[in-house]
Design an enzyme around this catalytic site. Structure first.
Site, PDB file in Angstrom:
ATOM      1  N   ASP A 190      -3.386 -18.120   0.341  1.00 27.49           N
ATOM      2  CA  ASP A 190      -4.169 -18.783  -0.412  1.00 27.49           C
ATOM      3  C   ASP A 190      -4.903 -19.973   0.352  1.00 27.49           C
ATOM      4  O   ASP A 190      -6.237 -20.277   0.497  1.00 27.49           O
ATOM      5  CB  ASP A 190      -3.510 -19.543  -1.663  1.00 27.49           C
TER       6      ASP A 190
ATOM      7  N   LYS B  25       2.723 -15.493   2.749  1.00 26.78           N
ATOM      8  CA  LYS B  25       3.244 -16.245   1.455  1.00 26.78           C
ATOM      9  C   LYS B  25       4.752 -16.420   1.270  1.00 26.78           C
ATOM     10  O   LYS B  25       5.376 -15.845   0.619  1.00 26.78           O
ATOM     11  CB  LYS B  25       2.595 -15.292   0.470  1.00 26.78           C
TER      12      LYS B  25
ATOM     13  N   ASP C  33     -12.473  -8.850   4.158  1.00 30.34           N
ATOM     14  CA  ASP C  33     -13.956  -8.856   3.406  1.00 30.34           C
ATOM     15  C   ASP C  33     -14.512 -10.166   3.453  1.00 30.34           C
ATOM     16  O   ASP C  33     -15.537 -10.420   3.330  1.00 30.34           O
ATOM     17  CB  ASP C  33     -13.727  -8.035   1.862  1.00 30.34           C
TER      18      ASP C  33
ATOM     19  N   ASP D  68      -6.609  -6.826   4.069  1.00 34.37           N
ATOM     20  CA  ASP D  68      -7.481  -6.158   3.251  1.00 34.37           C
ATOM     21  C   ASP D  68      -8.446  -7.322   2.682  1.00 34.37           C
ATOM     22  O   ASP D  68      -9.734  -7.243   2.833  1.00 34.37           O
ATOM     23  CB  ASP D  68      -6.856  -5.170   2.173  1.00 34.37           C
TER      24      ASP D  68
ATOM     25  N   TYR E 265       0.801  -1.285  -0.081  1.00 29.55           N
ATOM     26  CA  TYR E 265       0.060   0.033  -0.032  1.00 29.55           C
ATOM     27  C   TYR E 265       0.954   1.161  -0.098  1.00 29.55           C
ATOM     28  O   TYR E 265       0.569   2.242  -0.450  1.00 29.55           O
ATOM     29  CB  TYR E 265      -0.898  -0.016   1.189  1.00 29.55           C
TER      30      TYR E 265
HETATM   31  C1  IPM Z   1     -10.528  -0.873   3.726  1.00 29.93           C
HETATM   32  C2  IPM Z   1     -10.608  -0.407   2.524  1.00 29.93           C
HETATM   33  C3  IPM Z   1      -9.521   0.579   2.077  1.00 29.93           C
HETATM   34  C4  IPM Z   1      -8.309  -0.202   2.091  1.00 29.93           C
HETATM   35  C5  IPM Z   1      -9.446   1.488   0.898  1.00 29.93           C
HETATM   36  C6  IPM Z   1     -10.794   2.360   0.988  1.00 29.93           C
HETATM   37  C7  IPM Z   1      -8.328   2.367   0.495  1.00 29.93           C
HETATM   38  O1  IPM Z   1     -10.767  -1.114   1.505  1.00 29.93           O
HETATM   39  O2  IPM Z   1     -10.451  -0.115   4.823  1.00 29.93           O
HETATM   40  O3  IPM Z   1     -10.479  -2.164   3.990  1.00 29.93           O
HETATM   41  O4  IPM Z   1      -8.034  -0.873   1.091  1.00 29.93           O
HETATM   42  O5  IPM Z   1      -7.651  -0.151   3.119  1.00 29.93           O
HETATM   43 MN    MN Z   2     -10.953  -3.039   2.242  1.00 24.84          MN
END
Ligand code: IPM
Ligand code: MN
Length: 353
Positions: free
Chosen positions: A219, A186, A247, A243, A141
């Protein structure tokens, strides 16, 4: 106690869900005898419209001077072209970097009342209680970026101190929970992962002898969190893997809308936000799920203000509201009546009462 809380509602559904969390904080202050000064400032596309910048200096200064930041969501279809030079996302990345928030804590638990909303079978959901600790200010990042007409690169780099501090935090959190730490990397391919693994193997046994460590490739981890989610306790991983993995894990309870997060650094100050985005498609309709933001306010009380009892009061009010079927649109069975954003907020307030 007295505390200054910066409230950055942002874009899309951000202001709607943040408003409900603010009501909860105000009620907690009244009921438990605290003085919270809640000060709002623009961020993201909302700030770009006002000032041209996603993170105006005044917003950053407010965040710096606050004890904690409550953040809604950022992102707007008008600025969704990823090649734009100025974008709403820069605000959250800038806040993380400027405030030194090197770890993102994403707790995920499942609620029996909404097992039906999860893509996984109910039998896999019982007892799920995972805390993902994502490194937040390093890795790909924030590494050097290059772009020419014909090539592009993003550097992924980590230093030992950057890994140590997040691993230490994950170790201490695991020690206070069920004593199990899964470090995701990884290391069969990446040099940064090999360094990561070395640090984990040095720090955890030496400083947290009661914590059992296992290493897992990213993975394989994406598969195991779906196949046997209840086996995980604390997961620690680098920025990009975290990240993606968070999710995925956030779908276990049935919706991103339920999941809070805390971004923390060395001191007590932190930034608290739901893990969902600005959801422009439903913005302004009053149907967004405010529980993730309300639960983020609970994390704020616990981590930045040290108010555990107050945090628990909010968390149990949300659990009760869910158990009593106060389900926002993302959690209600298809075709069934659902609770509006305001009604879900009301339900939590009534139970906090
Ligand atoms: C998160 C979001 C952010 C990230 C974006 C909006 C930059 O996806 O907080 O997980 O990738 O960290
Ligand atoms: Mn995110």
């Amino acid at each position: 106690m007295k505390a200054l809380i910066a409230v950055l509602p942002g874009d899309g559904i951000g202001p709607e869900v943040t408003a409900q969390a603010v009501r909860c904080l105000e009620l907690v202050a009244a009921r438990f005898g605290h003085q919270f000064e809640l000060t709002e400032a623009p961020v993201g596309a909302a700030a770009m419209d006002l000032t041209g910048e996603p993170l105006p200096q005044a917003t950053l200064s407010l965040a710096r001077s606050a004890d904690a930041v409550l953040f809604g969501a950022i992102g707007d279809p008008r600025y969704s072209d990823p090649s734009l030079e100025v974008r709403p996302e820069q605000s959250i990345l800038g806040l993380r970097r400027e405030l030194g928030l090197f770890a993102n804590l994403r707790p995920v638990i499942t609620y029996p009342a909404v097992y039906h909303a999860s893509p996984l079978k109910a039998e896999l959901l019982a007892g799920v209680d995972i805390l993902v600790v994502r490194e937040l200010t390093g890795g790909i990042y924030f590494g050097e970026k290059h772009r020419t007409e014909t090539s592009a690169s993003d550097l992924c780099s980590y230093t030992v101190p950057e890994i140590e501090r997040v691993v230490r935090l994950a170790g201490s959190l695991a020690a206070a929970r069920r004593g199990r730490l899964t470090s995701v990397d990884k290391a069969n391919v990446l040099e940064t992962s090999r360094l990561w693994r070395t640090v984990v193997n040095r720090v955890i046994p030496a400083e947290f002898p009661g914590v059992a460590v296992e290493h897992m490739f990213i993975d394989a981890a994406t598969m195991h969190v779906l196949r046997r989610p209840a086996d995980f306790d604390v997961i620690v991983t680098e920025n990009m893997f975290g990240d993606i993995l968070t999710d995925e894990v956030a779908m276990l309870p049935g919706s991103l809308g339920l999941c809070p997060s805390a971004s923390v650094g060395d001191g007590r100050r932190g930034l608290y936000e739901p893990i969902h985005g600005s959801a422009p498609d439903i913005a302004g309709k009053g149907i967004a799920n405010p529980y993730g933001t309300i639960l983020s306010a609970a994390l704020l009380l616990r981590h930045s203000l040290g108010l555990d009892e107050e945090a628990v009061a909010i968390e149990s009010s949300v659990s009760q509201a869910l158990a009593e079927d106060v389900l926002p649109a993302d959690l209600a069975p298809r075709g069934a009546a659902y609770a509006s954003t305001q009604a879900a907020g009301d339900a939590v307030l009534a139970r906090l009462g």
